[in-house]
Design an enzyme around this catalytic site. Structure first.
Site, PDB file in Angstrom:
ATOM      1  N   GLY B  43      14.146  -2.102  -1.114  1.00  0.00           N
ATOM      2  CA  GLY B  43      12.714  -2.366  -1.202  1.00  0.00           C
ATOM      3  C   GLY B  43      12.423  -3.239  -2.409  1.00  0.00           C
ATOM      4  N   GLY B  45       8.969  -4.041  -3.024  1.00  0.00           N
ATOM      5  CA  GLY B  45       7.527  -3.942  -3.215  1.00  0.00           C
ATOM      6  C   GLY B  45       7.238  -3.579  -4.662  1.00  0.00           C
ATOM      7  N   LEU B  46       6.053  -3.072  -4.912  1.00  0.00           N
ATOM      8  CA  LEU B  46       5.723  -2.728  -6.296  1.00  0.00           C
ATOM      9  C   LEU B  46       6.728  -1.737  -6.846  1.00  0.00           C
ATOM     10  CD1 LEU B  46       1.856  -2.488  -6.333  1.00  0.00           C
ATOM     11  CD2 LEU B  46       3.328  -4.333  -7.077  1.00  0.00           C
ATOM     12  N   ARG B 333     -11.955   8.819   0.881  1.00  0.00           N
ATOM     13  CA  ARG B 333     -11.614   8.207   2.162  1.00  0.00           C
ATOM     14  C   ARG B 333     -11.596   9.175   3.326  1.00  0.00           C
ATOM     15  NH1 ARG B 333      -6.941   4.104  -0.018  1.00  0.00           N
ATOM     16  NH2 ARG B 333      -8.453   2.742  -1.012  1.00  0.00           N
ATOM     17  N   GLU B 428       5.415   4.506  -2.140  1.00  0.00           N
ATOM     18  CA  GLU B 428       4.814   5.193  -0.997  1.00  0.00           C
ATOM     19  C   GLU B 428       5.853   5.996  -0.210  1.00  0.00           C
ATOM     20  OE1 GLU B 428       2.205   2.657   1.272  1.00  0.00           O
ATOM     21  OE2 GLU B 428       1.968   4.143   2.856  1.00  0.00           O
ATOM     22  N   LEU B 444      -1.078   1.567  -5.929  1.00  0.00           N
ATOM     23  CA  LEU B 444      -0.490   0.504  -6.743  1.00  0.00           C
ATOM     24  C   LEU B 444      -0.057   1.092  -8.076  1.00  0.00           C
ATOM     25  CD1 LEU B 444      -3.016  -2.396  -6.008  1.00  0.00           C
ATOM     26  CD2 LEU B 444      -0.895  -1.842  -4.835  1.00  0.00           C
TER      27      LEU B 444
HETATM   28  C1  LIG Z   1      -4.077  -3.511   3.580  1.00  0.00           C
HETATM   29  C2  LIG Z   1      -3.744  -2.583   2.450  1.00  0.00           C
HETATM   30  C3  LIG Z   1      -4.514  -2.575   1.300  1.00  0.00           C
HETATM   31  C4  LIG Z   1      -4.221  -1.723   0.232  1.00  0.00           C
HETATM   32  N1  LIG Z   1      -4.994  -1.760  -0.892  1.00  0.00           N
HETATM   33  C5  LIG Z   1      -4.681  -0.962  -1.937  1.00  0.00           C
HETATM   34  C6  LIG Z   1      -5.428  -1.021  -3.144  1.00  0.00           C
HETATM   35  O1  LIG Z   1      -6.378  -1.784  -3.281  1.00  0.00           O
HETATM   36  N2  LIG Z   1      -5.066  -0.212  -4.166  1.00  0.00           N
HETATM   37  C7  LIG Z   1      -4.001   0.629  -4.064  1.00  0.00           C
HETATM   38  O2  LIG Z   1      -3.695   1.308  -5.044  1.00  0.00           O
HETATM   39  N3  LIG Z   1      -3.267   0.688  -2.937  1.00  0.00           N
HETATM   40  C8  LIG Z   1      -3.576  -0.081  -1.873  1.00  0.00           C
HETATM   41  N4  LIG Z   1      -2.820  -0.009  -0.727  1.00  0.00           N
HETATM   42  C9  LIG Z   1      -1.630   0.828  -0.697  1.00  0.00           C
HETATM   43  C10 LIG Z   1      -0.488   0.139  -1.432  1.00  0.00           C
HETATM   44  O3  LIG Z   1      -0.548  -1.247  -1.231  1.00  0.00           O
HETATM   45  C11 LIG Z   1       0.880   0.601  -0.979  1.00  0.00           C
HETATM   46  O4  LIG Z   1       0.922   1.980  -0.901  1.00  0.00           O
HETATM   47  C12 LIG Z   1       1.944   0.160  -1.950  1.00  0.00           C
HETATM   48  O5  LIG Z   1       1.823  -1.197  -2.243  1.00  0.00           O
HETATM   49  C13 LIG Z   1       3.318   0.462  -1.428  1.00  0.00           C
HETATM   50  O6  LIG Z   1       4.282  -0.096  -2.278  1.00  0.00           O
HETATM   51  P1  LIG Z   1       5.804   0.219  -2.080  1.00  0.00           P
HETATM   52  O7  LIG Z   1       6.535  -0.544  -3.110  1.00  0.00           O
HETATM   53  O8  LIG Z   1       6.017   1.677  -2.037  1.00  0.00           O
HETATM   54  O9  LIG Z   1       6.157  -0.315  -0.611  1.00  0.00           O
HETATM   55  P2  LIG Z   1       6.040  -1.775   0.058  1.00  0.00           P
HETATM   56  O10 LIG Z   1       5.283  -2.724  -0.752  1.00  0.00           O
HETATM   57  O11 LIG Z   1       5.638  -1.542   1.465  1.00  0.00           O
HETATM   58  O12 LIG Z   1       7.514  -2.291   0.045  1.00  0.00           O
HETATM   59  C14 LIG Z   1       8.487  -1.824   0.906  1.00  0.00           C
HETATM   60  C15 LIG Z   1       9.736  -2.625   0.661  1.00  0.00           C
HETATM   61  O13 LIG Z   1      10.815  -1.989   1.331  1.00  0.00           O
HETATM   62  C16 LIG Z   1      11.509  -2.914   2.142  1.00  0.00           C
HETATM   63  N5  LIG Z   1      12.017  -2.171   3.284  1.00  0.00           N
HETATM   64  C17 LIG Z   1      11.359  -1.302   4.089  1.00  0.00           C
HETATM   65  N6  LIG Z   1      12.192  -0.795   4.997  1.00  0.00           N
HETATM   66  C18 LIG Z   1      13.401  -1.340   4.762  1.00  0.00           C
HETATM   67  C19 LIG Z   1      14.673  -1.213   5.364  1.00  0.00           C
HETATM   68  N7  LIG Z   1      14.882  -0.389   6.385  1.00  0.00           N
HETATM   69  N8  LIG Z   1      15.693  -1.967   4.859  1.00  0.00           N
HETATM   70  C20 LIG Z   1      15.504  -2.797   3.814  1.00  0.00           C
HETATM   71  N9  LIG Z   1      14.324  -2.938   3.204  1.00  0.00           N
HETATM   72  C21 LIG Z   1      13.294  -2.224   3.683  1.00  0.00           C
HETATM   73  C22 LIG Z   1      10.493  -3.974   2.481  1.00  0.00           C
HETATM   74  O14 LIG Z   1      11.160  -5.168   2.788  1.00  0.00           O
HETATM   75  C23 LIG Z   1       9.699  -4.046   1.180  1.00  0.00           C
HETATM   76  O15 LIG Z   1      10.362  -4.889   0.281  1.00  0.00           O
HETATM   77  C24 LIG Z   1      -3.128  -0.847   0.335  1.00  0.00           C
HETATM   78  C25 LIG Z   1      -2.346  -0.841   1.497  1.00  0.00           C
HETATM   79  C26 LIG Z   1      -2.659  -1.682   2.555  1.00  0.00           C
HETATM   80  C27 LIG Z   1      -1.826  -1.591   3.787  1.00  0.00           C
END
Ligand SMILES: Cc1cc2nc3c(=O)[nH]c(=O)nc-3n(C[C@H](O)[C@H](O)[C@H](O)COP(=O)(O)OP(=O)(O)OC[C@H]3O[C@@H](n4cnc5c(N)ncnc54)[C@H](O)[C@@H]3O)c2cc1C
Ligand code: FES
Lengths: 249, 640
Positions: B43, B45-46, B333, B428, B444
């Site tokens: 991953g 993401g953030l 929400r 997440e 975030l």
């Molecule tokens: C439209 C929208 C708006 C939002 N607005 C807000 C906001 O304003 N404020 C807030 O706090 N939160 C907000 N959220 C929630 C927040 O954006 C997410 O919960 C958070 O960014 C998730 O981050 P993460 O790093 O956990 O996952 P993600 O950013 O989803 O990253 C997942 C990563 O894992 C990788 N991955 C996934 N599965 C696999 C696999 N099987 N093999 C290899 N790689 C894989 C992907 O490629 C990606 O790099 C929002 C969410 C959405 C959908």
């Protein structure tokens, strides 16, 4: 509505590729362009034909993954709109639509309309950052930043790295992309100490990747879904010039 | 099996001192030894991006994976509204304790106190870090950082970058990650999907991946694995998540023994653009920040299909303001979503399918002027118009709730390590901080807290205890897992039935949305638990996947992900059925007050439900982590 699609099909990087013709039937005007392609693909899959491959993920115009040239224009006819945000109401019944990949020397085709844009990542790795490690940062309000500067930085930072600018440019130049990052940091106090080195390193990598030069046609600005302005290129040139002058003196 | 004891590893001592004390007590890896360790981060993401960058800065070797073509495209990019931090820059009474309390209360008292407190503590460092990276947060004219309010809070603590906060934060993390890739400290594998977790003597020591361009299946070994693979909101098919979001990485780790906690805690976001027809592939969020200036209403009369502008003021029901006078349009929400559903169930919904309510800016435009509204939300208004062809400056937006975020996830202890030693889960993908409902702008915060400020410390404790092992992928455990992944892929391709994975996903999503969505009841859940295995059986009999194994094959990618959702959906419903109470995003119709408010059952359910996989199609086994509340009193959540 019914639409005739002319789509670039290419099995893999080595396949020469060709245009194929498909029809999209009973398309709702409210569906998005990519949803129209989903429908066509559902149909193709039913017939045992490998669906049209296209990059996409967020479908809300922010991830920069979608990358279609639609009727000769990267991201299609609607200004400031990515392909995924384009809706079929922009077309009419009986239209013929041509779909091709983002073409550029630095973006080789992987399959159908999917191209390899990792060159952008390598440019970022060369200098698209402010060198701070996690921890030890001063309080966020320690350095006030005038709203106008912050806004300018944000305007440039809005780039989604899709590569439409490169695809639109007859030289396949990445100057708008690089200029946007250079401009974002050059407008912020945090970005000052490295600004010369950054511009130099990013430009060097850009050249290495085979992106062309800018000949001021501004095609890039016209297709940019985030409306990044060509002024960022001027800014980049200024920083770059500053860098080369400094290093040669 | 069942010998698992869930030890949260929450440090002893006063709440405010736990994290400090723990950092002192944990083992450290000597700086010179860090390069002997390899950490696999799945991953970008953030959570994953921040962790990969920070671990590399510390000196570890890092391998980072994502399925998109670039780490910059992780779905965090799509977050719009903002990120919370207890900076109290507005001098409106915010504090670490208040952010902690709001988060615990917002989560309906179903999260772990110590984790949430730590989150609130490090929130302030996040903002500092991001500003140092060049994240262009919104500023006031004096040059200081601006804040806005978000649901579930009465202070202004949300930092934002126009409507693109997630994008800017992710680009900050991506910059830091890029720097480490450039320096050779991170090996980045884009377009690479994790298909399995590999255990060596019970410890997570590697992963099996598929190269999405060549189709090749191979393994990577490391000293620890961190999953930051995002949420499972696409189990509902339609959601605000990106098309590629999946449960695959988490679910396959679950099948290898990692417990899945509270899967039934899902968040349905109140302000999304309603479904427009059968072709719909995803739903678009309209940021919650809009509720700062927009007023939510539905017509008072059933079936009132006059255009909004022709419905007089006294025939409008501003139901959130009416029901929750002190929070009004900024009610959390879960509450806002359910209220919208109630209005529509009552026959007062608007739009073509009657599943929508209005979000009206006319008062704000009259009061503040169109320009200010444009400055605040211009890009969101434009997006709305592009999708619906309606101009929200002139007619109110139509909104309806949609699947958006998942609070449940793999179970982790205070160190963010799962019950499988070595397997860490961040962002997440874990269950840790939001209880039964997440407050806006807190995901975030949590992703970056985990990635920048928690995991880089806590993982050292594990690594120092087990030592560097330099494991090779030649080991049988890797070969077996690769073989299984290959067989599964071949099976998907060989069924050659008549339906695409996409069509199965749609049907599955419909079952889950109808029976385990905003409101749930025993009958519906039992029905879903019967329908899901039937559909899954049909999937494995009648699936059609075009294309071949050894090439870029999007149909195959989708089929693999849908296969996991098919199994996971059952776990989700099972958890929802077992939790006989209403809390946060989990609303069981049997447990509500006369006014329709959620009723918790603290005596029976003040625990984390962590499920153990017991085999394909078998009922998962429940393990409980009791939640202890030492610093807050369990109360009925009230936003009235
Ligand atoms: C439209 C929208 C708006 C939002 N607005 C807000 C906001 O304003 N404020 C807030 O706090 N939160 C907000 N959220 C929630 C927040 O954006 C997410 O919960 C958070 O960014 C998730 O981050 P993460 O790093 O956990 O996952 P993600 O950013 O989803 O990253 C997942 C990563 O894992 C990788 N991955 C996934 N599965 C696999 C696999 N099987 N093999 C290899 N790689 C894989 C992907 O490629 C990606 O790099 C929002 C969410 C959405 C959908
Ligand atoms: S799919 Fe993300 S920008 Fe188009």
């Amino acid at each position: 509505m019914n639409i005739t699609l002319h789509v670039w099909r290419q099995k893999d990087a080595n396949d020469p590729g060709a245009m194929e013709v498909y029809t999209a039937k009973d398309v709702s005007a409210d569906s998005s362009f990519l949803e129209m392609l989903d429908m066509v693909n559902e149909d193709l899959a039913q017939k045992g034909i490998d669906p049209i491959h296209f990059d996409h993920d967020c479908r809300e115009g922010i991830c920069g993954m979608c990358s279609l040239v639609i009727n000769g224009v990267p991201h299609g006819p609607q200004a400031a709109t990515t392909a995924c945000q384009l809706h079929m109401r922009s077309f009419k019944d009986g239209d013929a639509i041509y779909i091709e990949p983002f073409r550029a020397r630095a973006f080789p085709v992987l399959k159908d309309t999917i191209v390899d844009r990792t060159a952008f990542d390598r440019i970022m790795q060369a200098g698209g950052f402010i060198s701070v490690n996690t921890g030890g940062a001063p309080d966020a309000n320690a350095i006030p930043i005038p709203k106008t500067a912050a806004d300018k930085a944000m305007d440039a930072a809005a780039c989604i790295g899709c590569g439409a600018c490169v695809a639109a440019c007859k030289n396949g130049s990445a100057m708008l992309f690089v200029g946007a990052k250079v401009t974002q940091f050059a407008n912020l106090p945090q970005g000052q100490s490295e600004k010369a080195a950054r511009a130099k390193a990013m430009v060097a990598q850009m050249d290495l990747e085979g992106f062309g030069n800018c000949s001021n046609y501004s095609e890039c600005e016209a297709v940019c879904p985030k409306e990044i302005k060509v002024e960022v290129i001027a800014r980049m040139n200024r920083e770059f010039l500053g860098a080369t002058v400094k290093s040669s003196s | 099996m069942s010998s698992i004891t869930l030890d949260s590893k929450v440090p002893s001592g006063p709440l405010a001192e736990k994290w400090d004390k723990h950092r002192f007590d944990m083992k450290l890896v000597n700086p010179a030894n860090k390069r002997k360790y390899t950490v696999i981060v799945v991953g970008s993401g953030l959570a994953g991006g921040a962790a990969a960058a920070s671990l590399a800065e510390l000196g570890y070797n890092v391998k980072c994976f994502c399925f998109q073509d670039s780490p910059r495209r992780a779905h965090s990019i799509a977050a719009q509204g903002g990120i919370n931090a207890a900076k109290n820059y507005q001098n409106d009474g915010d504090s670490v304790f208040r952010l902690f309390y709001d988060t615990i209360k917002g989560g309906d008292f179903r999260s772990r106190e110590a984790n949430v407190y730590r989150l609130a503590q490090v929130s302030v460092n996040i903002i500092d870090q991001c500003v140092a990276q060049g994240v262009p947060f919104a500023r006031e004219y004096g040059g200081l950082l601006d804040n806005r309010s978000f649901g579930g809070a009465q202070v202004s603590r949300t930092f934002y970058a126009r409507g693109q906060t997630g994008q800017q934060l992710l680009l900050g993390a991506y910059s830091a990650l890029s720097r480490q890739i450039g320096l050779g400290n991170v090996e980045m594998y884009p377009r690479t999907e994790m298909l399995d977790l590999v255990l060596i003597d019970g410890h997570a020591k590697g992963i099996v991946v598929r190269d999405l361009i060549t189709g090749e299946i191979s393994s990577h070994a490391g000293d620890a694995v961190a999953l930051g693979t995002g949420g499972y909101g696409r189990v509902f098919y339609l959601s605000t998540n990106a098309m590629g979001c999946n449960v695959t990485a988490a679910y396959r780790a679950h099948k290898r023994g990692a417990l899945f906690a509270n899967p039934c805690y899902t968040q349905i976001h109140p302000t999304c653009i309603p479904v427009a027809g059968e072709h719909q592939s995803k739903l678009t969020l309209m940021s919650e920040s809009l509720r700062n200036d927009g007023r939510v209403w539905a017509p008072k009369k059933k079936g009132d299909n006059r255009p909004a502008n022709q419905i007089p003021e006294d025939e409008r029901d501003y139901y959130l303001e009416r029901k929750y006078p002190s929070f009004g349009n900024l009610a959390p929400r879960d509450i806002s979503s359910r209220s919208a559903k109630e209005a529509c169930d009552d026959g007062r919904g608007v739009g073509e399918f009657g599943r929508g309510v209005y979000l009206d800016f006319s008062d704000a435009i009259n009061r503040l002027g169109k320009n200010l509204i444009k400055e605040r939300y211009g890009n969101l208004f434009d997006m709305y118009e592009r999708i619906t062809a309606e101009n929200p400056y002139e007619v109110p937006m139509r909104i309806y709730p949609a699947s958006h975020y998942t609070m449940g996830g793999l179970w982790v202890d205070y160190n963010l390590m799962s019950n499988l030693p070595g397997l860490h889960v961040i962002g997440e993908a874990n269950f840790s901080d939001h209880g039964a409902n997440r407050l806006g702008a807190s995901a975030l915060m949590q992703g970056l807290a985990d990635g920048y400020f928690v995991l880089p410390y806590t993982i050292a404790d594990y690594l120092a205890r087990v030592g560097a092992q330099n494991i090779s992928t030649d080991r049988q455990e890797f070969k077996d897992a690769e073989q299984q992944a290959r067989e599964k892929t071949q099976k998907l391709l060989s069924i050659n039935g008549s339906r695409t994975a996409e069509s199965f996903h749609r049907e599955l999503g419909h079952i889950v949305w109808e029976n385990c969505g905003m409101a749930r009841n025993e009958t519906g859940l039992k029905k879903a638990l019967q329908m899901i295995p039937e559909l899954r059986e049909q999937f494995w009999r009648d699936l059609k996947v075009a294309g071949v194994e050894n090439s870029l094959n999007q149909s195959l990618e989708s089929a693999g992900r849908v296969a996991d959702f098919m199994e996971f959906a059952e776990l989700l419903c099972q958890d929802a059925l077992h939790r006989e109470e209403s809390c946060g995003g989990h609303f069981r119709e049997e447990y509500q007050t006369d006014e329709g408010e959620a009723v918790r059952n603290d005596d029976k359910f003040t625990y984390v439900a962590a499920w153990e996989h017991t085999g394909y199609g078998k009922t998962a086994e429940l393990h409980k982590e009791k939640l202890e509340f030492e610093n807050v009193k369990l109360a009925t959540r009230s936003y009235k």
